[in-house]
Design an enzyme around this catalytic site. Structure first.
Site, short mmCIF file in Angstrom:
data_model
loop_
_atom_site.label_atom_id
_atom_site.label_comp_id
_atom_site.label_asym_id
_atom_site.label_seq_id
_atom_site.Cartn_x
_atom_site.Cartn_y
_atom_site.Cartn_z
N SER A 132 0.74 -1.14 -0.06
CA SER A 132 -0.05 0.02 0.01
C SER A 132 0.82 1.08 0.09
CB SER A 132 -0.82 -0.18 1.24
OG SER A 132 -1.97 0.76 0.92
N HIS A 160 -7.98 -5.37 0.33
CA HIS A 160 -6.78 -4.75 0.59
C HIS A 160 -5.74 -5.55 1.79
CE1 HIS A 160 -4.07 -1.41 -0.05
NE2 HIS A 160 -3.98 -1.01 1.03
C1 GTR Z 1 -5.07 4.65 1.59
C2 GTR Z 1 -4.50 5.53 0.27
C3 GTR Z 1 -3.94 4.49 -0.42
C4 GTR Z 1 -2.98 3.40 0.26
C5 GTR Z 1 -3.54 3.03 1.52
C6 GTR Z 1 -2.55 2.40 2.36
O1 GTR Z 1 -6.01 5.44 2.39
O2 GTR Z 1 -5.58 6.38 -0.31
O3 GTR Z 1 -3.32 4.96 -1.68
O4 GTR Z 1 -1.81 3.94 0.38
O5 GTR Z 1 -4.10 4.20 2.17
O6 GTR Z 1 -1.65 2.78 2.58
O7 GTR Z 1 -3.29 1.44 3.21
#
Ligand code: GTR
Length: 415
Positions: A252, A393
């Site tokens: 991420s 995610h």
């Molecule tokens: C989110 C962000 C993403 C990703 C994520 C993370 O809020 O919008 O780009 O990086 O965080 O790091 O879990």
């Protein structure tokens, strides 16, 4: 794992109320990617340097030259870790010529049975070194932590010990003959708008204010990537590790940092970006999920100030993600996605890796094949690898299985 803010608040992007987040493949408007200039292999160093300079200028900002050499202190060693599989070292690394930075704590496991120097995975973690291991004698981080179920007022609660262990399957990695090292990203810079004051960017600015000035001043992602390279400074000196087989892993926002470290630092032989999304592996011109506008609105500290100019106009940004990925050529690159991780645009991550693959051709190497987005868990590609797994995610043991397979495929043949 973290849920994107825009997900929690509904599907309207927060940047400009004029843009509605698109999550419908049929509604992705047509886009044209900037060309990836690929000549002969001998031309690549020059082309690569020019492209790298563009990413510094438009996206990540300039990384200042490292002042002096790292200083390494051993804070603890144990031989009987991970059920007898690993030797564990706790290190503290800082830069004597950057006194404003307090340094970073490293947790390193090396397989016990290693007869020759071993390859090593390394990466930043979200919640402190204590969170990645179930070994209770790994000290809790003292640096800033993001508040959450195991963190109160930015300090780790006892329940944080081992809370993120599923994202770091240490035993599996070590049992496969790899070393693994990690650092908490807050040791480099706390992840909020004013965090730069308490991290490496503040320390640099105290020496030379120009590092923090102008449209191409570096952002927090740059600071986190800087820490990864200082970890490499150490890993290449550890005789138990093979300096030619270092693999950076990031998930991420830390996947964005792993990519930026990997493209800048050619000592890194394998770059793994897990669900790195917008500003990472996902094509910015493809309007699906998070946009540049969301990024610079929600996380104004991550990128260089100039990046905000492209908030509502990604087509004006001279570069896109396929070129970032191409900067890893001819080294190994691995991109990973999750099918339901729509905020990160998993298909856009795949397409970027596919478009980037031309950069490997002049070296007689092959990236991803032409063709459609593969089925779940079908690992594709050669020197560029890719998989998408089902689900949302997160960095999971299933992702790690693919990383290990990919690394073993390339590294066990040659060593
Ligand atoms: C989110 C962000 C993403 C990703 C994520 C993370 O809020 O919008 O780009 O990086 O965080 O790091 O879990």
């Amino acid at each position: 794992m973290r849920l994107p803010l825009a997900f929690l608040l509904g599907a309207t992007s927060l940047c400009a109320q004029t843009h509605t987040t698109n999550v419908d493949e049929r509604k992705v408007p047509a886009y044209t990617l900037p060309a990836l200039a690929v000549g002969e292999a001998k031309d690549w160093p020059r082309q690569r340097a020019a492209l790298l300079a563009q990413f510094a200028h438009h996206v990540h900002g300039r990384t200042p030259a490292t002042p002096g050499k790292i200083r390494v202190r051993v804070d603890g060693e144990r031989d009987d870790c991970l059920g007898g599989l690993a030797h564990r070292t706790l290190l503290h690394i800082d830069l004597p010529e950057l006194p404003g930075w307090h340094g970073m704590d490293v947790l390193l496991y090396v397989p016990q049975q290693a007869k020759a120097p071993v390859p090593c995975f390394f990466g930043l973690n979200f919640a402190g070194n204590q969170s990645v291991t179930d070994e209770s004698d790994v000290p809790s981080t003292v640096a800033w932590l993001e508040d959450g179920p195991n963190v109160l007022a930015h300090h780790a609660l006892p329940t944080s010990a081992g809370a993120d262990a599923s994202s770091w399957p240490l035993r599996t990695v070590v049992a496969h003959g790899f070393a693994i090292a990690t650092v908490h990203y807050g040791d480099l810079e706390p992840d909020h708008k004013d965090g730069w004051r308490d991290g490496v960017r503040g320390a640099f600015a105290a020496k030379d204010a120009t590092t923090h000035e102008g449209d191409a001043a570096w952002g927090a992602v740059g600071a986190w990537a800087f820490g990864l390279s200082r970890l490499v400074d150490h890993l290449v000196t550890d005789p138990r590790l093979d300096p030619a087989r270092l693999a950076v892993v990031g998930h991420s926002r830390l996947g964005k940092a792993a990519l930026w470290a990997g493209v800048q630092d050619e000592r890194i032989a394998l770059v793994i970006a897990n669900e790195s999304g917008e500003g990472g592996a996902a094509l910015m011109r493809r309007d699906f999920g998070e946009t540049i506008g969301d990024l610079v609105h929600n996380f104004p500290h991550w990128f260089c100030p100039r990046f905000a100019e492209y908030a509502n106009a990604p087509e004006r940004c001279p570069v896109d993600a396929h070129q970032l990925l191409a900067l890893c050529a001819p080294r190994l690159l691995y991109v990973a996605s999750a099918r339901d991780d729509w905020w990160c645009d998993p298909r856009g991550e795949f397409l970027a890796a596919q478009h980037a693959s031309a950069a490997w051709e002049p070296f007689g190497k092959r990236g991803l094949p032409a063709g459609d987005w593969p089925a779940n868990h079908v690992r594709i590609g050669n020197e560029v690898g890719y998989h998408v797994r089902p689900g949302e995610h997160g960095l999971t043991p299933a992702d790690w299985r693919h990383f290990l397979d990919f690394a073993e495929l390339h590294w066990s043949q040659k060593h």
